[in-house]
Write an enzyme that holds these catalytic residues in place. Structure first.
Site, PDB file in Angstrom:
ATOM      1  N   ASP A 130      31.669  40.218  37.148  1.00  0.00           N
ATOM      2  CA  ASP A 130      32.999  39.785  36.608  1.00  0.00           C
ATOM      3  C   ASP A 130      33.914  39.682  37.950  1.00  0.00           C
ATOM      4  OD1 ASP A 130      32.068  41.367  34.428  1.00  0.00           O
ATOM      5  OD2 ASP A 130      33.382  39.792  33.699  1.00  0.00           O
TER       6      ASP A 130
ATOM      7  N   ARG B 233      43.265  37.779  31.007  1.00  0.00           N
ATOM      8  CA  ARG B 233      42.292  38.860  31.325  1.00  0.00           C
ATOM      9  C   ARG B 233      42.283  39.153  32.576  1.00  0.00           C
ATOM     10  NH1 ARG B 233      36.829  39.240  28.469  1.00  0.00           N
ATOM     11  NH2 ARG B 233      37.001  41.227  28.639  1.00  0.00           N
TER      12      ARG B 233
ATOM     13  N   LYS C  61      30.759  45.210  33.387  1.00  0.00           N
ATOM     14  CA  LYS C  61      31.019  45.589  32.145  1.00  0.00           C
ATOM     15  C   LYS C  61      30.759  47.067  32.161  1.00  0.00           C
ATOM     16  CE  LYS C  61      32.104  44.046  29.209  1.00  0.00           C
ATOM     17  NZ  LYS C  61      33.678  44.155  28.718  1.00  0.00           N
TER      18      LYS C  61
ATOM     19  N   ALA D 139      32.678  36.357  32.686  1.00  0.00           N
ATOM     20  CA  ALA D 139      33.262  35.549  33.788  1.00  0.00           C
ATOM     21  C   ALA D 139      33.317  34.073  34.108  1.00  0.00           C
ATOM     22  CB  ALA D 139      33.070  36.347  34.913  1.00  0.00           C
TER      23      ALA D 139
END
Ligand code: MRU
Length: 363
Positions: free
Chosen positions: A240, A88, A251, A53
């Site tokens: 993140d 993303r 994750k 991140a």
């Protein structure tokens, strides 16, 4: 941090270009990639040449600088923002960095935009390194406490890669590990391999090896067993996106580790800089967009052969469908505490607002 004894960051300005460590090549080769344009920066993020991140945020900032060098117009600024934001979806640091860049550049005259963009990107990178260093200082005290009680080696479990490769320097979850290890605390890290892209097996293991930190790579499903047998004193992971109420997106697989930790009374901490907090949302399960990546990352795996060739092989039968959810959300109730650059707090709006007053109201 060190690579073969030499200090490196994950990203740095190189003349008018930007240099990054190519993380798709690790652990088999250490290579530097050069980003020469907005498109290079966008591709580096979506193809995970850079990932994690905070590093995604810093790369987005440098991507804006590359765009402004080539065309400092308002239209180019808006297009660069949109292109980079689309790379993303889950890590909120990207939006945070792009919004900061846009605000800074919108007030600069066109003739000064490129220079201002490089300065701001460099500031974002420097601040990230400083925040991660401070996270390490605070988190290492937690490791000290456990070491004092345990009077023996402290076993820490981590998931994915939340080390210096995921940030500009130091890392989030691994920063406390590095700080404590450099001070001589006897510790060992269980490294979840982290399927499907194996950021633990390839990146975390490599980083820890470079720093001389004792570690063991385990399959993702081993954590619960180790916790049941008293082999894990502490879990530290990164994030993140963390909501203002303390729900943690990280994750895929992090949630299962938190459940196992809860069931076994193992402290479960999440380390993150303020740039990872999304103050606009409260319910992580409902509101965090979860990236779905190519099924090929599940059906295939890449590694080195005995004679050093890098090869990709298929694991699954031809024709079997695969799904690739990249992140999950751990509810705040399963999180023992958040380790930030300003200290450790409860995973709650009250805890976060105590360290970062006014942010929730301003969002
Ligand atoms: O898909 P990735 O490799 O970008 O995911 C990285 C993670 O999930 C990290 O744990 C997270 O970014 C925290 S990193 C400091």
């Amino acid at each position: 941090m060190r690579v073969d004894g030499q200090d490196f960051r994950t990203i740095w300005g190189q003349g008018d270009d930007v240099a990054v460590i190519d993380q798709t090549r690790l652990p088999h080769a250490f290579e530097i990639a050069t980003l020469r344009s907005l498109d290079d920066a966008a591709r580096a993020i979506s193809d995970m040449v850079v990932r994690g991140a905070p590093l995604i945020g810093a790369t987005g900032a440098y991507g804006m600088a590359l765009a402004m060098r080539d065309d400092p117009s308002d239209a180019a600024l808006a297009a660069a923002f949109d292109t980079l934001l689309a790379t993303r979806p889950t890590a909120v640091n990207l939006r945070w960095a792009l919004e900061r860049m846009r605000a800074r550049l919108a007030e600069a005259p066109r003739s000064e935009r490129a220079a201002a963009a490089y300065d701001e990107a460099q500031a974002i990178a420097d601040e990230d390194a400083a925040m991660c260093s401070a996270i390490g200082d605070h988190g290492a005290l937690l490791i000290d406490e456990i070491a004092a009680k345990r009077r023996g080696r402290v076993n820490i479990l981590t998931h994915c890669n939340a080390g210096w490769l995921a940030t500009v320097d130091w890392g989030t979850a691994l920063s406390p590990v590095y700080k404590a290890h450099r001070r001589g605390v006897d510790l060992h890290v269980w490294v979840d391999e982290t399927r499907p892209r194996n950021q633990g097996a390839s990146l975390t293991a490599w980083e820890l090896g470079q720093e001389g930190v004792p570690h063991t790579v385990i399959v993702d499903n081993a954590g619960g067993h180790l916790m049941q047998h008293g082999e894990v004193d502490l879990v530290i992971v990164g994030s993140d996106r963390t909501t203002r109420s303390g729900d943690v997106c990280n994750k895929i697989g992090t949630y299962l580790k938190a459940l196992a930790a809860h069931d076994n009374g193992v402290p479960f901490y999440v380390a993150l800089p303020a740039s990872t907090v999304d103050w606009r949302i409260s319910d992580g399960v409902r509101d965090v967009p979860i990236e779905q990546r190519s099924p090929r990352e599940v059906t295939h795996m890449t590694g080195a052969t005995a004679d050093g060739r890098i090869e990709t092989v298929r694991l699954t039968p031809q024709g079997s469908a695969a799904a690739n959810y990249a992140f999950d959300v751990t509810p705040a109730r399963l999180v023992t505490g958040l380790i930030t650059e300003r200290g450790v707090c409860a995973a709650s709006e009250r805890g976060l607002s105590g360290l970062f007053p006014g942010q929730a109201e301003a969002a």
